[in-house]
Design a protein around this motif. Structure first.
Motif, PDB file in Angstrom:
ATOM      1  N   PRO A  27       0.850  -1.203   0.000  1.00 45.16           N
ATOM      2  CA  PRO A  27       0.000   0.000   0.000  1.00 45.16           C
ATOM      3  C   PRO A  27       0.884   1.251   0.000  1.00 45.16           C
ATOM      4  O   PRO A  27       1.873   1.325   0.739  1.00 45.16           O
ATOM      5  CB  PRO A  27      -0.786  -0.115   1.307  1.00 45.16           C
ATOM      6  CG  PRO A  27      -0.583  -1.515   1.789  1.00 45.16           C
ATOM      7  CD  PRO A  27       0.747  -1.942   1.264  1.00 45.16           C
ATOM      8  N   TYR A  29       0.807   5.558   0.106  1.00 44.97           N
ATOM      9  CA  TYR A  29       0.102   6.832   0.229  1.00 44.97           C
ATOM     10  C   TYR A  29       1.126   7.927   0.495  1.00 44.97           C
ATOM     11  O   TYR A  29       1.736   7.987   1.561  1.00 44.97           O
ATOM     12  CB  TYR A  29      -0.940   6.778   1.349  1.00 44.97           C
ATOM     13  CG  TYR A  29      -1.693   8.084   1.518  1.00 44.97           C
ATOM     14  CD1 TYR A  29      -2.479   8.580   0.475  1.00 44.97           C
ATOM     15  CD2 TYR A  29      -1.608   8.815   2.699  1.00 44.97           C
ATOM     16  CE1 TYR A  29      -3.166   9.774   0.615  1.00 44.97           C
ATOM     17  CE2 TYR A  29      -2.298  10.014   2.841  1.00 44.97           C
ATOM     18  CZ  TYR A  29      -3.074  10.490   1.799  1.00 44.97           C
ATOM     19  OH  TYR A  29      -3.743  11.687   1.932  1.00 44.97           O
ATOM     20  N   ASP A  60      -3.066   4.576  -2.826  1.00 44.74           N
ATOM     21  CA  ASP A  60      -4.280   4.898  -2.076  1.00 44.74           C
ATOM     22  C   ASP A  60      -4.616   6.382  -2.192  1.00 44.74           C
ATOM     23  O   ASP A  60      -4.705   7.103  -1.204  1.00 44.74           O
ATOM     24  CB  ASP A  60      -4.085   4.499  -0.611  1.00 44.74           C
ATOM     25  CG  ASP A  60      -5.343   4.667   0.221  1.00 44.74           C
ATOM     26  OD1 ASP A  60      -6.444   4.701  -0.367  1.00 44.74           O
ATOM     27  OD2 ASP A  60      -5.218   4.762   1.457  1.00 44.74           O
ATOM     28  N   ASN A  88      -8.387   8.643  -1.541  1.00 42.98           N
ATOM     29  CA  ASN A  88      -7.813   7.939  -0.392  1.00 42.98           C
ATOM     30  C   ASN A  88      -8.907   7.187   0.365  1.00 42.98           C
ATOM     31  O   ASN A  88      -9.864   7.784   0.859  1.00 42.98           O
ATOM     32  CB  ASN A  88      -7.128   8.946   0.533  1.00 42.98           C
ATOM     33  CG  ASN A  88      -6.581   8.296   1.792  1.00 42.98           C
ATOM     34  OD1 ASN A  88      -7.077   8.544   2.882  1.00 42.98           O
ATOM     35  ND2 ASN A  88      -5.567   7.472   1.648  1.00 42.98           N
ATOM     36  N   GLN A  91      -5.637   2.400   4.601  1.00 39.59           N
ATOM     37  CA  GLN A  91      -4.711   1.288   4.407  1.00 39.59           C
ATOM     38  C   GLN A  91      -5.418  -0.053   4.280  1.00 39.59           C
ATOM     39  O   GLN A  91      -4.974  -0.918   3.528  1.00 39.59           O
ATOM     40  CB  GLN A  91      -3.710   1.235   5.567  1.00 39.59           C
ATOM     41  CG  GLN A  91      -2.568   0.258   5.315  1.00 39.59           C
ATOM     42  CD  GLN A  91      -1.502   0.319   6.382  1.00 39.59           C
ATOM     43  OE1 GLN A  91      -1.638   1.010   7.374  1.00 39.59           O
ATOM     44  NE2 GLN A  91      -0.418  -0.409   6.174  1.00 39.59           N
ATOM     45  N   THR A  92      -6.514  -0.241   5.002  1.00 40.26           N
ATOM     46  CA  THR A  92      -7.203  -1.522   4.917  1.00 40.26           C
ATOM     47  C   THR A  92      -7.766  -1.746   3.521  1.00 40.26           C
ATOM     48  O   THR A  92      -7.644  -2.841   2.959  1.00 40.26           O
ATOM     49  CB  THR A  92      -8.331  -1.603   5.957  1.00 40.26           C
ATOM     50  OG1 THR A  92      -7.759  -1.556   7.264  1.00 40.26           O
ATOM     51  CG2 THR A  92      -9.106  -2.901   5.811  1.00 40.26           C
ATOM     52  N   ASP A 111       5.043  -2.571   4.217  1.00 44.38           N
ATOM     53  CA  ASP A 111       4.812  -1.128   4.172  1.00 44.38           C
ATOM     54  C   ASP A 111       5.640  -0.482   3.067  1.00 44.38           C
ATOM     55  O   ASP A 111       6.691  -1.002   2.666  1.00 44.38           O
ATOM     56  CB  ASP A 111       5.172  -0.488   5.519  1.00 44.38           C
ATOM     57  CG  ASP A 111       4.004  -0.519   6.493  1.00 44.38           C
ATOM     58  OD1 ASP A 111       2.848  -0.520   6.029  1.00 44.38           O
ATOM     59  OD2 ASP A 111       4.250  -0.560   7.710  1.00 44.38           O
ATOM     60  N   THR A 174       3.251  -4.756   9.477  1.00 46.10           N
ATOM     61  CA  THR A 174       2.654  -5.037   8.170  1.00 46.10           C
ATOM     62  C   THR A 174       3.343  -6.194   7.464  1.00 46.10           C
ATOM     63  O   THR A 174       2.710  -6.897   6.669  1.00 46.10           O
ATOM     64  CB  THR A 174       2.720  -3.779   7.289  1.00 46.10           C
ATOM     65  OG1 THR A 174       2.054  -2.705   7.947  1.00 46.10           O
ATOM     66  CG2 THR A 174       2.055  -4.004   5.944  1.00 46.10           C
ATOM     67  N   ASP A 191     -10.639  -0.685   9.583  1.00 42.28           N
ATOM     68  CA  ASP A 191      -9.199  -0.707   9.815  1.00 42.28           C
ATOM     69  C   ASP A 191      -8.758  -2.103  10.259  1.00 42.28           C
ATOM     70  O   ASP A 191      -7.918  -2.258  11.140  1.00 42.28           O
ATOM     71  CB  ASP A 191      -8.818   0.314  10.890  1.00 42.28           C
ATOM     72  CG  ASP A 191      -8.875   1.745  10.372  1.00 42.28           C
ATOM     73  OD1 ASP A 191      -8.018   2.083   9.537  1.00 42.28           O
ATOM     74  OD2 ASP A 191      -9.774   2.492  10.780  1.00 42.28           O
ATOM     75  N   HIS A 193      -7.042  -4.446   8.738  1.00 41.10           N
ATOM     76  CA  HIS A 193      -5.868  -5.097   8.155  1.00 41.10           C
ATOM     77  C   HIS A 193      -4.881  -5.589   9.210  1.00 41.10           C
ATOM     78  O   HIS A 193      -4.206  -6.598   9.016  1.00 41.10           O
ATOM     79  CB  HIS A 193      -5.156  -4.132   7.198  1.00 41.10           C
ATOM     80  CG  HIS A 193      -4.564  -2.937   7.875  1.00 41.10           C
ATOM     81  ND1 HIS A 193      -5.291  -1.802   8.194  1.00 41.10           N
ATOM     82  CD2 HIS A 193      -3.300  -2.699   8.318  1.00 41.10           C
ATOM     83  CE1 HIS A 193      -4.509  -0.923   8.778  1.00 41.10           C
ATOM     84  NE2 HIS A 193      -3.300  -1.436   8.879  1.00 41.10           N
ATOM     85  N   LYS A 223       1.905   8.239   8.862  1.00 41.69           N
ATOM     86  CA  LYS A 223       0.478   8.547   8.707  1.00 41.69           C
ATOM     87  C   LYS A 223      -0.309   8.206   9.961  1.00 41.69           C
ATOM     88  O   LYS A 223      -1.524   8.373  10.002  1.00 41.69           O
ATOM     89  CB  LYS A 223      -0.100   7.750   7.525  1.00 41.69           C
ATOM     90  CG  LYS A 223       0.741   7.773   6.254  1.00 41.69           C
ATOM     91  CD  LYS A 223       1.006   9.155   5.737  1.00 41.69           C
ATOM     92  CE  LYS A 223       1.708   9.142   4.398  1.00 41.69           C
ATOM     93  NZ  LYS A 223       3.034   8.534   4.391  1.00 41.69           N
TER      94      LYS A 223
END
Length: 343
Positions: A27, A29, A60, A88, A91-92, A111, A174, A191, A193, A223
């Motif tokens: 992911p 961002y 994202d 956006n 993350q999930t 990550d 992650t 959320d 994940h 983040k």
């Protein structure tokens, strides 16, 4: 290394197929400064393994040019796949999209901030091939600020381990390696994940925790802060409910409703006894108020239980809902994308 399974058989004894290919889900961002180095490190870590691999980047809704940078990299490297969101979603949702469109039988999540070390993928994959279904990282020597990152994480992990009976040191890491057939069985939203190991363990997965390297962030900004602790606690309540009672919510709310009715009955009897034998005025008796409130609470809880039963059936029968929308696919086979988008 912590094993979280009743037994750890090797793949030939457990009847599992050997790993033929690897999908790395990343992911992204607003990580434009990390993308080039991340691509180089991932390639350097995956090439020596000698298996077919793909790197699935999920943009994202970045606003710093990360999406364009990923698109340019994908044009130069056929191993890169890019999914770009319209905005956006969190993350999930990004993780869910990567898992949905990963095509290989082993999936790695990592990550995009370069704090996870891609060099840890090979030993984690080797551990997976011993017969495990999930190998998740433990950032034992975490390179983050103590007050707003490490301390809340430690508290959350202790709370999660205590409340679920799932022995784990670092649920928030992650970096994970897992088998695709099990990942396809779980739904991710909100959320959730970070709860992937817990969700897979509940489905009977053989899990093991390995120490991994953790590096300080060199570029960009984190983040997440201490405010995420409250989100984790709320998500934990949801996961705890789903693990034990998602299929039969009436067991929880109905039980509480029956308790409320029983409390109302007892309070009513006490009120009557006090009136008959003690001459206590019923109008100002707090037990009368307790009986009424408990009866109302009982009706409400039973109603919630019935609504929950209906929603549970809707949840378990729904198909095709995704918590994201995709703007663009790059370097995906048309057939596989169409099939994934139709699911």
């Amino acid at each position: 290394m912590t094993e979280i399974a009743a037994s750890a058989e090797r793949s030939d004894e457990a009847g599992q197929e050997p790993i033929s290919g690897i999908s790395v889900v990343v992911p992204i961002y607003n990580e434009i400064e990390n993308i080039d180095l991340l691509c180089k490190e991932l390639t350097a870590a995956l090439e020596p393994i000698g298996k077919h691999y793909e790197i699935v980047f999920v943009d994202d809704g970045s606003i710093d040019g990360s999406g364009e940078a990923l698109a340019e990299r994908a044009r130069q490297d056929e191993h890169l796949r890019v999914i770009r969101f319209r905005r956006n979603y969190g993350q999930t949702a990004a993780m869910k999209a990567g898992l949905d469109f990963a095509s290989q039988d082993a999936i790695v999540t990592i990550d995009g901030d370069l704090q996870n070390d891609p060099a840890d993928i090979a030993p984690m994959l080797a551990k997976l091939e011993e017969g495990y279904d999930l190998v998740h990282g433990w950032r034992r020597h975490r390179q983050d600020a103590m007050l707003n990152r490490k301390l809340p994480s430690m508290i959350a992990n202790r709370l999660i381990s205590w409340s679920t009976g799932f022995p784990i040191h670092d649920l928030g890491c992650t970096l994970k390696v897992m088998r695709r057939e099990l990942v396809a069985e779980i739904e991710l939203y909100g959320d959730m994940h970070r709860f992937i190991p817990l969700l897979l363990f509940e489905r009977g997965a053989r899990c093991v925790e390995m120490e991994t390297h953790h590096r300080p962030r060199l570029h960009g900004e984190t983040k997440y802060g201490i405010g995420r602790t409250f989100v984790v606690i709320l998500d934990l309540l949801t996961v705890r409910f789903f693990l034990g009672n998602a299929g039969h919510p009436m067991m929880v709310f109905g039980g509480l409703g029956i308790f409320s009715f029983a409390l109302s009955f007892v309070a009513t009897m006490v009120t009557v006894i006090m009136k008959i034998w003690g001459g206590v005025d019923m109008t100002g008796n707090p037990f009368l108020l307790l009986s009424v409130l408990s009866a109302l609470a009982g009706f409400q809880l039973l109603s919630i239980g019935l609504i929950g039963e209906v929603l549970a059936r809707v949840y378990f029968n729904q198909r095709g809902r995704k918590p994201y929308t995709v703007r663009q696919f790059l370097n995906f086979e048309d057939d596989s994308v169409a099939a994934g988008a139709a699911q």
